[in-house]
Scaffold this active site. Structure first.
Site, PDB file in Angstrom:
ATOM      1  N   TYR A  41       0.859  -1.189   0.000  1.00 54.34           N
ATOM      2  CA  TYR A  41       0.000   0.000   0.000  1.00 54.34           C
ATOM      3  C   TYR A  41       0.895   1.239   0.000  1.00 54.34           C
ATOM      4  CZ  TYR A  41      -4.330   2.553   0.767  1.00 54.34           C
ATOM      5  OH  TYR A  41      -5.407   3.395   0.637  1.00 54.34           O
ATOM      6  N   LYS A  96     -20.373 -20.958  -9.533  1.00 51.10           N
ATOM      7  CA  LYS A  96     -19.703 -20.795 -10.828  1.00 51.10           C
ATOM      8  C   LYS A  96     -18.266 -20.317 -10.613  1.00 51.10           C
ATOM      9  CE  LYS A  96     -20.276 -20.989 -15.326  1.00 51.10           C
ATOM     10  NZ  LYS A  96     -21.448 -20.642 -16.113  1.00 51.10           N
TER      11      LYS A  96
END
Length: 766
Positions: A41, A96
């Site tokens: 970060y 899925k």
């Protein structure tokens, strides 16, 4: 509690526990130190941001976009559930996502959009598209789905596909090509009748036409009958297949048809209709769970039929998982801007050709087949064929490059195919292989501790999944109460070895045991007493042929359980010591570890025998063993006793079994890191090989390693699998989970199958 209620409860618990949902985000970079976090970060993250700002294509270099697909729906046409809304569709979309990951190593965010308006839905997807490398549209009702897909394909520069349409179309097209070859029919001359006129049916019809079917020879029905030009309810997309205004019934149109494609409702195609079709009729009845015509009815009605369904329990399953993971994999790997017709056709032809190639033994084992061969019952590959990713994805990638929609090129196709195989990693395919094989010929299996709740739950799953036929040992009253509590209402044999009802059987077993042990300090009284103990009784059931196999060990320590097994069950001919192996489903694939439970400090000769027994077990799963003999030393770097012992074991194996891929002594990191191994020890038989079997120098090392892997990495473990016994008896680890016990029960059944097969072979030779 009824069986249906129990299955409902099980399904809900699966999705709720231990963590709600089926997917999670996992870091791919180090994050242990402040330095790591400053790179992940602020301030370090600014550098890739600036590079992407200079050239947007750098987003693929510095972020996960290139391997990230969105599975997007509005929940308007979910499975067989219909319009249930975005929130209710989320479990399906997560499912899925799971399939994408396990079959092609593609990461997925599932996105459920609260928008049924086409413009709003399209704008929403376009707004979030920069996040993703591809978009899989799912469960969106027709006709909106066509317009949504068309616009997104045109307006985005990443691959977009509505799998409900094109997935089914691609798989069934491959099946059609092969069915026509077997039936010796010309695609340009066949008459096709389609029951169903939704998105999947229209996509299939469109692809069939691209393959050569004449539109005038294709007849399409919806719930209101044959599509005709006079009907006001026929959409613009359906009108392509509308006939003249003369209405006609399915029974009339089906006459002399070469193919029936069903994407509608169950039992709509009657046997009498099937009889009127042309010779060698092709029937794809894909309504689920009830096909348009029952498989058994169809094949009994027409011997010349070539049939496919959407179900896994019949031959030729048209399953979308054969397509979408690999199509997106190929598209992502060349950074395709879309999935075009050329790429779809490449997938069709690759699938069709793969069905004609010799089938790997592990696929035959997984599906319980002696030998899958291209023909009426095998026109498309099986979903667990490991070659799918390295066959379809390269074909799709090549088509993308050749059709000009790829932004990067692949030049080394052999390396690409190898990289794809590596992506398959450590999912639970081996568990599927194991259970499928067990289901082909279920055996009676004694659960010696069936009055323990978790053991009974495992027996319930074994029974309901068709893995085996449980025999339940223990306190009958307790077992009955527990069965009622968990909704296990099957009528199975329950035996209490201590009950008066078993006096006669106990005495028979005691006499047998005494005769085999009377010269080893066992009295008849001892034998009679021990036959009241469930593990002795269960082992004798297997010995006497009253059961095919047994599992035990949940409630007692391993040494206490293995004692009666060693006393009652003989070793296989030629085996001097039994041993055990554990299968660990690691991220790199299945890894066999031996000996994990029996031999504290085996000699060099015993290590060699353990390696041979393990190799035999590995082959049982359709895998060719690549064996590393583990030590703290690498090829003579230490002269301590332990590495010398391992070195001697390797020498024995090299001299007597030169074709076996085995080497050592070698440290674990070198064995598992192919690059390190090749760099430092290019002479090794393991160089350029993927090690799948580790033989440890002692029990400490093997047992500690497998339990550490299991707990730290949450690796699924199957075992310890007993090797070298004449009868199929297997022992759980103390406190094993229900899943572990089910897997071990499947091992016991497969072991029983194999031992019976070997016995029959030996008998035939005599």
């Amino acid at each position: 509690m009824s069986t249906n209620n129990n299955k409902r409860r099980e399904a809900l618990l699966y999705h709720a526990k231990p963590t709600p949902g089926k997917i999670q985000v996992v870091p791919t970079k180090k994050y242990a130190t402040q330095r790591d976090l400053s790179l992940a970060y602020s301030p370090g993250v600014a550098e890739p941001c600036l590079e992407i700002a200079k050239d947007v294509n750098n987003v693929y270099k510095y972020t996960a976009k290139g391997n990230l697909v969105a599975v997007i729906t509005n929940g308007t046409a979910v499975l067989g559930l219909g319009d249930i809304g975005p929130e209710a569709s989320k479990p399906v979309m997560e499912g899925k996502a799971l399939l994408f990951k396990i079959f092609s190593d593609i990461d997925v965010f599932d996105i459920e959009v609260d928008a049924t308006d086409i413009d709003k839905f399209v704008e929403t997807v376009k707004a979030i598209a920069p996040t993703f490398g591809g978009i899989n549209l799912e469960d969106i009702k027709a006709p909106e789905s066509f317009e949504i897909e068309r616009r997104l394909v045109e307006e985005l520069n990443i691959p977009v596909m509505h799998d409900d349409q094109h997935g089914t179309a691609i798989i069934s097209s491959a099946a059609l090509l092969n069915a026509l070859e077997i039936a010796e029919k010309d695609i340009s001359k066949i008459k096709v009748v389609v029951s169903g006129a939704g998105s999947a049916a229209l996509a299939c019809a469109n692809l069939y036409v691209l393959l050569g079917v004449k539109p005038e020879n294709l007849y399409m029905f919806d719930v209101n009958g044959l599509l005709t030009t006079c009907r006001e309810d026929v959409s613009e997309l359906q009108m392509r297949y509308a006939k003249s205004c003369e209405p006609a019934s399915l029974s009339e149109i089906i006459k002399d048809a070469d193919m029936f494609l069903g994407l509608s409702v169950g039992n709509i195609l009657k046997p009498e209709m099937l009889l009127t079709m042309a010779a060698n009729p092709i029937v794809f009845a894909m309504a689920n769970p009830v096909p348009e015509i029952d498989y058994n009815v169809a094949i009994n009605t027409r011997e010349d039929i070539i049939m496919a369904t959407g179900r896994s329990d019949y031959p030729n399953q048209v399953n979308n998982v054969l397509g979408f993971p690999y199509i997106f994999r190929g598209a992502l790997d060349v950074r395709a801007r879309k999935i075009n017709e050329a790429m779809k056709m490449a997938a069709v032809r690759a699938l069709a050709e793969l069905a004609k190639s010799p089938v790997p033994e592990q696929v035959n084992i997984a599906y319980g087949e002696k030998k899958l061969v291209f023909g009426k019952d095998y026109i498309i590959p099986k979903p667990f064929d490991p070659r799918l990713i390295s066959t379809i994805s390269p074909a799709v990638a090549k088509a993308a490059m050749e059709s000009g929609v790829a932004d990067i090129e692949i030049t080394d196709w052999e390396k690409y195919a190898n990289d794809l195989q590596e992506r398959l990693g450590g999912d639970n395919k081996i568990v599927k292989l194991l259970t499928n094989r067990a289901k082909t010929e279920p055996k009676t299996i004694v659960f010696a501790e069936a009055d323990q709740l978790d053991v009974l739950k495992a027996a319930q799953i074994v029974h309901e999944e068709g893995i085996g036929i449980p025999i339940l040992l223990g306190n009958i009253e307790i077992i009955q109460e527990l069965k009622e509590e968990i909704g296990f209402d099957a009528d199975l044999k329950i035996i209490d070895p201590k009950s008066k009802d078993e006096n006669k059987t106990r005495e028979k077993y005691a006499q047998y045991f005494w005769k085999t042990r009377q010269r080893r300090g066992t009295s008849l009284l001892d034998a009679q007493k021990w036959m009241r103990e469930r593990n002795y009784f269960a082992a004798m059931m297997v010995n006497a042929g009253d059961a095919d196999c047994m599992v035990t060990g949940y409630s007692r320590s391993y040494p206490n359980v293995v004692k009666p097994v060693m006393e009652l069950i003989d070793k296989q001919q030629g085996v001097s010591r039994i041993a055990t192996t554990n299968i660990m489903n690691t991220k790199r694939g299945p890894l066999f570890l031996s000996d994990t439970a029996i031999n504290p400090n085996p000699s060099a000769e015993e290590l060699a025998k353990i390696a041979l027994m393990t190799a035999k077990t590995v082959r049982l799963f359709g895998i060719e063993p690549v064996i590393a003999m583990i030590s703290f030393s690498n090829f003579g770097s230490s002269s301590s006793d332990s590495p010398i012992k391992v070195r001697q074991a390797v020498k024995i194996l090299h001299e007597n079994y030169p074709d076996l891929i085995v080497d050592g002594e070698i440290q674990t990191d070198f064995a598992l890191n192919a690059d390190m191994l090749k760099s430092k020890f290019p002479f090794s038989k393991l160089a350029n090989k993927k090690v799948n079997t580790l033989i440890f120098p002692n029990l400490d090392a093997a047992n500690i390693t497998y339990k550490m892997l299991k707990e730290l990495d949450k690796v699924v473990s199957i075992g310890p699998i007993m090797m070298g016994l004449e009868k199929p008896v297997h022992i759980f680890q103390l406190g094993a989970s229900v899943e572990e016990m089910v897997n071990m029960a499947a091992v016991a059944v497969v072991d029983a199958q194999e031992k019976l097969k070997n016995k029959l072979k030996a008998k035939a030779k005599k």
